[in-house]
Design an enzyme around this catalytic site. Structure first.
Site, mmCIF file in Angstrom:
data_model
loop_
_atom_site.group_PDB
_atom_site.id
_atom_site.type_symbol
_atom_site.label_atom_id
_atom_site.label_comp_id
_atom_site.label_asym_id
_atom_site.label_seq_id
_atom_site.Cartn_x
_atom_site.Cartn_y
_atom_site.Cartn_z
ATOM 1 N N ASP A 40 42.340 54.584 25.331
ATOM 2 C CA ASP A 40 42.279 55.649 26.341
ATOM 3 C C ASP A 40 43.270 55.302 27.444
ATOM 4 O OD1 ASP A 40 39.839 57.913 26.823
ATOM 5 O OD2 ASP A 40 41.091 57.472 28.585
ATOM 6 N N TYR A 159 47.906 75.279 25.956
ATOM 7 C CA TYR A 159 46.893 74.500 25.220
ATOM 8 C C TYR A 159 46.830 74.965 23.767
ATOM 9 C CZ TYR A 159 42.284 72.447 24.186
ATOM 10 O OH TYR A 159 41.232 71.734 23.634
ATOM 11 N N THR A 194 31.063 68.326 26.875
ATOM 12 C CA THR A 194 31.711 67.060 27.262
ATOM 13 C C THR A 194 32.142 67.210 28.727
ATOM 14 O OG1 THR A 194 33.953 67.802 26.768
ATOM 15 C CG2 THR A 194 32.695 66.847 24.924
HETATM 16 N N1 LIG Z 1 35.193 69.924 24.762
HETATM 17 C C1 LIG Z 1 35.576 70.960 24.049
HETATM 18 O O1 LIG Z 1 34.933 72.026 24.072
HETATM 19 C C2 LIG Z 1 36.783 70.886 23.159
HETATM 20 C C3 LIG Z 1 36.962 71.896 22.226
HETATM 21 C C4 LIG Z 1 38.026 71.830 21.338
HETATM 22 C C5 LIG Z 1 38.878 70.743 21.372
HETATM 23 N N2 LIG Z 1 38.694 69.775 22.305
HETATM 24 C C6 LIG Z 1 39.607 68.630 22.260
HETATM 25 O O2 LIG Z 1 38.848 67.475 21.975
HETATM 26 C C7 LIG Z 1 39.487 66.326 22.518
HETATM 27 C C8 LIG Z 1 38.490 65.537 23.343
HETATM 28 O O3 LIG Z 1 38.016 66.362 24.373
HETATM 29 P P1 LIG Z 1 36.676 66.082 25.200
HETATM 30 O O4 LIG Z 1 36.057 67.388 25.431
HETATM 31 O O5 LIG Z 1 35.909 64.979 24.556
HETATM 32 O O6 LIG Z 1 37.343 65.632 26.575
HETATM 33 P P2 LIG Z 1 37.060 64.482 27.629
HETATM 34 O O7 LIG Z 1 37.829 64.894 28.818
HETATM 35 O O8 LIG Z 1 35.613 64.211 27.751
HETATM 36 O O9 LIG Z 1 37.751 63.210 26.944
HETATM 37 C C9 LIG Z 1 39.137 63.136 26.749
HETATM 38 C C10 LIG Z 1 39.562 61.675 26.853
HETATM 39 O O10 LIG Z 1 40.973 61.629 26.575
HETATM 40 C C11 LIG Z 1 41.550 60.726 27.507
HETATM 41 N N3 LIG Z 1 42.977 61.011 27.678
HETATM 42 C C12 LIG Z 1 43.537 62.039 28.359
HETATM 43 N N4 LIG Z 1 44.865 61.928 28.342
HETATM 44 C C13 LIG Z 1 45.168 60.832 27.623
HETATM 45 C C14 LIG Z 1 46.374 60.197 27.263
HETATM 46 N N5 LIG Z 1 47.568 60.667 27.666
HETATM 47 N N6 LIG Z 1 46.319 59.073 26.505
HETATM 48 C C15 LIG Z 1 45.118 58.555 26.115
HETATM 49 N N7 LIG Z 1 43.935 59.118 26.463
HETATM 50 C C16 LIG Z 1 43.963 60.232 27.203
HETATM 51 C C17 LIG Z 1 40.766 60.930 28.790
HETATM 52 O O11 LIG Z 1 40.924 59.829 29.675
HETATM 53 C C18 LIG Z 1 39.355 61.087 28.249
HETATM 54 O O12 LIG Z 1 38.688 59.850 28.158
HETATM 55 C C19 LIG Z 1 40.683 66.864 23.282
HETATM 56 O O13 LIG Z 1 41.832 66.777 22.464
HETATM 57 C C20 LIG Z 1 40.328 68.315 23.525
HETATM 58 O O14 LIG Z 1 41.460 69.124 23.694
HETATM 59 C C21 LIG Z 1 37.669 69.819 23.202
#
Ligand SMILES: NC(=O)c1ccc[n+]([C@@H]2O[C@H](COP(=O)([O-])OP(=O)(O)OC[C@H]3O[C@@H](n4cnc5c(N)ncnc54)[C@H](O)[C@@H]3O)[C@@H](O)[C@H]2O)c1
Length: 255
Positions: A40, A159, A194
């Site tokens: 991370d 996005y 999340t």
């Molecule tokens: N939560 C949703 O509804 C949802 C839906 C579809 C897709 N997503 C995708 O799922 C993935 C995880 O999302 P989440 O909801 O668990 O988010 P979150 O914000 O809880 O976790 C994301 C993590 O990624 C880390 N991160 C951000 N930029 C980074 C980088 N440059 N290098 C390394 N780590 C980095 C952050 O520090 C964080 O710990 C993302 O790719 C997001 O786009 C989320």
């Protein structure tokens, strides 16, 4: 959840592992017996996550990495292999959300940042994972796309461009390596509970209420429901599945 996977002796890497779906997946891999490299960009929350898993008796390593940086991604995979000797499964999950802004008004630096982390970040990690898996002749990669990789949503062009791009990377790489023992697939989460979505639910109430009206199951998904899909995609239970975008979205994209 009582479905049990056995990843004993396997090595898994999860990016964005300090929070949300990445954290849930790192935990699920560890509970299934894998040695897990947690990556991370946020060093403090990464260390907290790794410490909690270690305290529960799991074999994990915390590796700070900005996935958008190719050199850091290369070092991430090298250090994982130095520590554990191989790489069997990778979940390229790190990502950020873009603020809901009409396309004509998106500043170029915002667009570039979204693409750098959500698309190039997946490419950088996958590239170095593939170098290792190619030398092993085995491995499974899951890239994190989104319902935003399958559909458009007003206000989210950058996005959704990145998440559509993740599916292009996934399918092309999957074709290249299918006959060499490496499977590449993508997961497309719906709206999952999340920290990313908590921020959206409070900061963009109207947009999110509109999106939630379109969720057939009428609730948010849970991070563990995505983790279970990722483990399945990395397990032999899905060994004939190649280059697919698995929507885990409570029915959102079934409309
Ligand atoms: N939560 C949703 O509804 C949802 C839906 C579809 C897709 N997503 C995708 O799922 C993935 C995880 O999302 P989440 O909801 O668990 O988010 P979150 O914000 O809880 O976790 C994301 C993590 O990624 C880390 N991160 C951000 N930029 C980074 C980088 N440059 N290098 C390394 N780590 C980095 C952050 O520090 C964080 O710990 C993302 O790719 C997001 O786009 C989320």
């Amino acid at each position: 959840m009582n479905i049990r996977y056995d990843f004993t002796g396997h090595v898994a890497l999860v990016t964005g592992a300090a929070s949300g779906m990445g954290l849930a997946t790192a935990k699920a891999f560890a509970e299934a017996g894998a040695k897990v490299a947690l990556a991370d960009v946020n060093a403090d929350s990464l260390q907290t996550a790794a410490d909690a898993l270690s305290a529960s008796g799991h074999d994990v390593i915390a590796l700070q990495c900005d996935v958008a940086d190719d050199t850091q991604a290369s070092t991430l995979i090298k250090r994982t292999v130095e520590r554990y000797g191989r790489l069997d499964a990778a979940f390229n999950n790190a990502g950020i959300q873009s603020p809901a802004v009409e396309t004509a008004d998106v500043p170029v630096d915002v667009y570039d940042r979204i693409i750098a982390i959500n698309l190039r970040g997946v490419w950088c990690c996958m590239k170095h994972e593939l170098l290792q898996m190619r030398s092993q002749g085995s491995g499974a990669i899951v890239n994190c796309s989104s319902l935003g990789g399958l559909e458009g949503v007003p206000g989210r062009a950058a996005y959704h461009a990145a998440k559509h791009g993740v599916l292009g990377l996934t399918k092309s790489a999957a074709l290249e390596y299918a006959a060499r023992g490496i499977r590449v697939n993508a997961v497309c989460p719906g709206i999952i509970d999340t920290p990313m979505v908590s921020d959206m639910l409070t900061g963009e109430k109207d947009v999110m209420e509109e999106m939630m009206r379109n969720v057939p199951i009428k609730r948010l998904g849970q991070a563990d429901e995505i983790a279970q899909a990722v483990l399945w995609l990395c397990s032999d239970a899905s060994k004939f599945l190649i280059g697919q975008a698995l929507a885990v979205d409570g029915g959102y994209t079934a409309r």
